[in-house]
Design a protein around this motif. Sequence first.
Motif, PDB file in Angstrom:
ATOM      1  N   PRO A  11      30.983  -2.363   6.209  1.00 35.30           N
ATOM      2  CA  PRO A  11      30.700  -3.469   7.128  1.00 35.30           C
ATOM      3  C   PRO A  11      31.014  -4.811   6.474  1.00 35.30           C
ATOM      4  O   PRO A  11      30.783  -4.995   5.275  1.00 35.30           O
ATOM      5  N   THR A  12      31.567  -5.703   7.266  1.00 37.63           N
ATOM      6  CA  THR A  12      31.839  -7.056   6.784  1.00 37.63           C
ATOM      7  C   THR A  12      30.842  -8.037   7.393  1.00 37.63           C
ATOM      8  O   THR A  12      30.664  -9.133   6.884  1.00 37.63           O
ATOM      9  N   ASP A  13      30.196  -7.626   8.479  1.00 36.72           N
ATOM     10  CA  ASP A  13      29.235  -8.504   9.132  1.00 36.72           C
ATOM     11  C   ASP A  13      28.263  -7.647   9.938  1.00 36.72           C
ATOM     12  O   ASP A  13      28.650  -6.635  10.516  1.00 36.72           O
ATOM     13  N   GLU A  24      25.278  -5.931  16.199  1.00 35.65           N
ATOM     14  CA  GLU A  24      26.728  -6.089  16.125  1.00 35.65           C
ATOM     15  C   GLU A  24      27.153  -5.814  14.688  1.00 35.65           C
ATOM     16  O   GLU A  24      26.612  -6.399  13.750  1.00 35.65           O
ATOM     17  N   ALA A  26      30.635  -5.414  12.265  1.00 35.45           N
ATOM     18  CA  ALA A  26      32.085  -5.502  12.077  1.00 35.45           C
ATOM     19  C   ALA A  26      32.420  -4.768  10.778  1.00 35.45           C
ATOM     20  O   ALA A  26      31.695  -4.889   9.787  1.00 35.45           O
ATOM     21  N   ASP A  28      35.496  -3.356   7.829  1.00 39.13           N
ATOM     22  CA  ASP A  28      36.719  -3.817   7.171  1.00 39.13           C
ATOM     23  C   ASP A  28      37.976  -3.105   7.666  1.00 39.13           C
ATOM     24  O   ASP A  28      39.077  -3.454   7.267  1.00 39.13           O
ATOM     25  N   SER A  31      37.458  -2.681  13.072  1.00 42.29           N
ATOM     26  CA  SER A  31      36.642  -2.299  14.223  1.00 42.29           C
ATOM     27  C   SER A  31      35.359  -3.129  14.257  1.00 42.29           C
ATOM     28  O   SER A  31      34.888  -3.630  13.232  1.00 42.29           O
ATOM     29  N   SER A  32      34.835  -3.284  15.457  1.00 41.99           N
ATOM     30  CA  SER A  32      33.583  -4.013  15.645  1.00 41.99           C
ATOM     31  C   SER A  32      32.851  -3.378  16.814  1.00 41.99           C
ATOM     32  O   SER A  32      33.473  -3.028  17.818  1.00 41.99           O
ATOM     33  N   ARG A  34      29.071  -3.222  19.214  1.00 45.49           N
ATOM     34  CA  ARG A  34      27.785  -3.780  19.622  1.00 45.49           C
ATOM     35  C   ARG A  34      26.944  -2.588  20.054  1.00 45.49           C
ATOM     36  O   ARG A  34      27.153  -2.033  21.126  1.00 45.49           O
ATOM     37  N   HIS A  98      29.140   3.457  11.949  1.00 44.11           N
ATOM     38  CA  HIS A  98      30.497   3.493  12.495  1.00 44.11           C
ATOM     39  C   HIS A  98      30.596   4.612  13.532  1.00 44.11           C
ATOM     40  O   HIS A  98      31.175   4.440  14.604  1.00 44.11           O
TER      41      HIS A  98
END
Length: 142
Positions: A11-13, A24, A26, A28, A31-32, A34, A98
Amino acid sequence: MARAPVSTPQPTDLTLHQASRLLEVAFDDGSSFRIPFELLRVYSPSAEVQGHGPGQEVLQTGKRDVGITGIEAVGHYAVQPTFTDGHSTGIFSWAYLHHLGSQQQELWQRYLQRLAEAGADRDTPTVVAAAPAGGSCGHHGH
């Protein structure tokens, strides 16, 4: 020690949206997702929800309005949310988050089907029912 495969998206966020009750995330790999708090709650990877093996899953009901009061990092591989119903034992790995995000539609359909089969709905309070045929795993309700 075997290392986690490099292919596991990181995850980046990670953002909690309290008003819409969505997590939510996001990754690397671009993909993102909710993910509704309710979906996270009913698919919690905890023993309390998953049981101790196939067929031991405990159907979660009445979680439509569940919230998340906090979320803690677990090492560099997972997060552990605390839900408004007191549930806090689920450790969600990045791979599992994910999976929940990418398989969200199928998981929702499976959940709604299981509710229908149980004669319950998303607003029915969870009842700790008698153990299914085959014996109990020794848990008591919380």
